[in-house]
Design an enzyme around this catalytic site. Structure first.
Site, mmCIF file in Angstrom:
data_model
loop_
_atom_site.group_PDB
_atom_site.id
_atom_site.type_symbol
_atom_site.label_atom_id
_atom_site.label_comp_id
_atom_site.label_asym_id
_atom_site.label_seq_id
_atom_site.Cartn_x
_atom_site.Cartn_y
_atom_site.Cartn_z
ATOM 1 N N ASP A 89 0.779 -1.209 0.006
ATOM 2 C CA ASP A 89 0.042 0.139 -0.030
ATOM 3 C C ASP A 89 1.176 1.060 0.174
ATOM 4 O O ASP A 89 1.988 1.153 0.201
ATOM 5 C CB ASP A 89 -0.971 -0.194 1.281
ATOM 6 C CG ASP A 89 -1.791 1.028 1.528
ATOM 7 O OD1 ASP A 89 -2.574 1.604 0.343
ATOM 8 O OD2 ASP A 89 -1.688 1.984 2.529
ATOM 9 N N ASP A 91 -0.229 5.025 1.039
ATOM 10 C CA ASP A 91 -0.808 6.118 2.052
ATOM 11 C C ASP A 91 -0.675 5.428 3.648
ATOM 12 O O ASP A 91 -1.219 4.460 3.565
ATOM 13 C CB ASP A 91 -2.034 6.580 1.832
ATOM 14 C CG ASP A 91 -2.208 7.335 0.426
ATOM 15 O OD1 ASP A 91 -1.918 8.540 0.403
ATOM 16 O OD2 ASP A 91 -2.974 6.827 -0.376
#
Length: 303
Positions: A89, A91
């Site tokens: 991922d 963020d």
């Protein structure tokens, strides 16, 4: 599941200092659980150590939960530790911020959007609906604000570039998958050194955001699909996959890595994801993922 005679390894990783007393306590906890601790090997003296043991992995994880308030603990087979596919991922994992929240700050609505983001990452809201709702609130923002936000707000999480450069040094592939937006993700791919990416496309009309997301949404299912697709295309064995994230939207890809026999890591994560991960990073930066793979600090690729 490994047999009781299998040799496995528990890696203890401290943010500050790991002394002989902590190592001894970990060995005692394994022994008390009916497991047999063996040799230990310092990956970095006073910081990270591998402790071999005979017995079942799940039993060892349960036995060592009592030290996780002090150190991060990875428990896994002793073989195939260096992974060939990293799927992460973006963020609050590879970078320190949530891009949509920072973009909203330029529109003067950060608090409103950040509250929705938090609930979505906790798994309290449908991800797609929450994303489309937040993007709608950004309608009318000038497209140049995206680059301004990247320049002023987007920073790598400590250890991210070292993790990527070191894994790529032995031929691993880095795939950045994000429920965020392509402009931000492409910038972070370059900053951190990923090989490929998947993300959402902000709708833009003329020079302004039109409040929509173009195409299919990169949600939890799509992240897991991207993991499987990359693994198959690259010919990577399931146990050689490492997936990392921080929120509920990362749960399916983390579970996919674990089901294949690899590492599913939760980085400073929401409770929903941490409960599913087989390695939770609470105290350290992303270089903990190198220690978990048995990589000594002297082998890290820096700069």
């Amino acid at each position: 599941m490994l047999s009781a005679s299998s040799t496995n390894v528990a890696t203890l990783i401290a943010a500050d200092h790991l002394d002989a007393g902590m190592l001894s306590e970990a060995a005692d906890r394994l022994r008390d659980a009916g497991l047999e601790p063996g040799e230990h090997d310092w990956l970095e003296l006073g910081i990270a150590v591998d402790l071999q043991f005979e017995g079942k992995i799940e039993a060892a994880r349960d036995a060592l939960r009592g030290v996780e308030n002090v150190v991060d603990v990875s428990v896994q087979p002793s073989t195939n530790r260096r992974k060939m596919l990293l799927v992460s991922d973006m963020d609050s994992t590879i970078i320190t911020v949530e891009c949509i929240d920072e973009l909203a700050d330029y529109a003067g609505i950060k608090a409103e959007i950040a509250e929705i983001t938090e609930r979505a990452m906790q798994g309290e809201l449908d991800f797609e609906g929450a994303l489309r709702g937040r993007v709608a609130l950004l309608k009318g923002l000038h497209r140049d604000t995206i680059q301004q936000c990247i320049d002023e707000r987007v920073r790598l999480t400590p250890g991210a570039d070292i993790l990527l450069k070191t894994m790529r040094s032995w031929g691993a592939h880095g795939l950045l998958v994000s429920g965020g937006f392509t402009d931000f993700v492409a910038a972070v791919v370059d900053m951190a050194g990923f090989d490929s990416m998947a993300a959402n496309q902000l709708g833009i009309s003329g020079d302004y955001l039109d409040g929509t997301v173009d195409g299919e949404i990169v949600d939890a299912r799509e992240k897991a699909r991207q993991l499987h697709q990359a693994r198959q295309q690259l010919g990577v064995a399931p146990e050689l996959v490492l997936a990392a994230g921080d929120g509920a939207n990362d749960m399916l890809m983390v579970e996919a890595a674990i089901e294949g026999g690899g590492i599913g890591a939760a980085y400073r994560a929401k409770a929903a994801l941490e409960a599913k991960a087989n390695f939770a990073i609470r105290h350290n930066d992303l270089t903990a993922l190198l220690f978990a793979q048995g990589v000594r600090r002297t082998e890290w690729v820096m700069g």
